[in-house]
Scaffold this motif. Structure first.
Motif, PDB file in Angstrom:
ATOM      1  N   TRP A  24       0.848  -1.187   0.000  1.00  0.00           N
ATOM      2  CA  TRP A  24       0.000   0.000   0.000  1.00  0.00           C
ATOM      3  C   TRP A  24       0.884   1.237   0.000  1.00  0.00           C
TER       4      TRP A  24
ATOM      5  N   TYR B 133      -3.300   3.540  -1.503  1.00  0.00           N
ATOM      6  CA  TYR B 133      -3.775   2.677  -2.577  1.00  0.00           C
ATOM      7  C   TYR B 133      -2.780   1.550  -2.797  1.00  0.00           C
TER       8      TYR B 133
ATOM      9  N   ASP C  37      -6.892  -0.626  -5.668  1.00  0.00           N
ATOM     10  CA  ASP C  37      -7.706  -0.537  -4.455  1.00  0.00           C
ATOM     11  C   ASP C  37      -7.354   0.764  -3.763  1.00  0.00           C
TER      12      ASP C  37
ATOM     13  N   SER D 250      -8.241   3.240  -0.295  1.00  0.00           N
ATOM     14  CA  SER D 250      -8.863   3.423   1.017  1.00  0.00           C
ATOM     15  C   SER D 250      -8.596   4.855   1.469  1.00  0.00           C
TER      16      SER D 250
ATOM     17  N   GLY E 263     -18.071   1.530  -4.653  1.00  0.00           N
ATOM     18  CA  GLY E 263     -17.426   1.018  -3.458  1.00  0.00           C
ATOM     19  C   GLY E 263     -18.258   1.332  -2.235  1.00  0.00           C
ATOM     20  N   ASP E 264     -17.686   1.084  -1.086  1.00  0.00           N
ATOM     21  CA  ASP E 264     -18.383   1.252   0.188  1.00  0.00           C
ATOM     22  C   ASP E 264     -17.958   2.534   0.889  1.00  0.00           C
TER      23      ASP E 264
ATOM     24  N   ALA F 280     -15.232   6.858   5.960  1.00  0.00           N
ATOM     25  CA  ALA F 280     -14.274   5.871   5.460  1.00  0.00           C
ATOM     26  C   ALA F 280     -14.745   5.368   4.096  1.00  0.00           C
TER      27      ALA F 280
ATOM     28  N   ASN G 291     -13.812   2.846   0.634  1.00  0.00           N
ATOM     29  CA  ASN G 291     -13.035   1.769   0.006  1.00  0.00           C
ATOM     30  C   ASN G 291     -13.627   1.510  -1.369  1.00  0.00           C
TER      31      ASN G 291
ATOM     32  N   ARG H 210     -12.560  -0.222  -5.507  1.00  0.00           N
ATOM     33  CA  ARG H 210     -11.631  -0.909  -6.418  1.00  0.00           C
ATOM     34  C   ARG H 210     -12.029  -0.547  -7.837  1.00  0.00           C
TER      35      ARG H 210
END
Length: 156
Positions: free
Chosen positions: A32, A53, A61, A63, A95-96, A148, A150, A152
């Motif tokens: 990361w 990332y 990915d 975050s 994403g979430d 937060a 996340n 991809r």
């Protein structure tokens, strides 16, 4: 990680150095990486953002966490610049998002368009449904809260 692995020749004697380069070093490169996103519709004030990332081939990915300070403010849908250009293939990636205004948790959705330069973070409205701005979903952010993210996506 390199995108052009070595082409091996029949009968070639493989050395330890070649294995280290082609296998070990590639695996070690899958770490990361921190980055500093540019914020849209957010005045950071005394809050802070932590973003990182990891790129594995063409998969990226990401975050991100936005920690809310007493002088942090938002107008509209918050968005964060991306670390790697997305693939130009007419896709939309989702994403979430987890939101703590603080004291409770709320759901959200992150999205990135194929021709976009930012990851947007919307809030899910538990009454009316759909995804929109935080105020429209009844969320008032305050000091100590956080967002937060996340997601991809595929890169070029």
């Amino acid at each position: 990680m390199t995108f052009s692995p070595r082409t091996w020749v029949v009968g070639e004697t493989v050395t330890a150095a070649q294995l280290n380069t082609e296998i070990r070093d590639q695996i070690n490169s899958l770490s990361w990486v921190p980055y500093t996103p540019t914020l849209t519709n957010v005045t950071l004030g005394n809050g802070n953002v932590v973003a990182e990332y990891c790129q594995q081939g063409d998969l990226v990915d990401v975050s991100i966490i936005l920690n809310w300070g007493s002088t942090t403010s938002m107008s509209g849908t918050p968005a964060f610049s991306i670390p790697v250009t997305p693939r130009n293939n007419n896709m939309r990636w989702v994403g979430d998002v987890l939101i703590s205004p603080p004291g409770t948790f709320r759901d959200g959705v992150a999205w990135l368009y194929w021709n976009g330069t930012t990851i947007a973070a919307g809030a899910v409205d538990p009454v009316a449904g759909g995804v929109g701005t935080f105020p429209a979903a009844g969320i008032t952010m305050a000091s100590g809260g956080w967002i937060a993210i996340n997601i991809r996506y595929r890169s070029t």
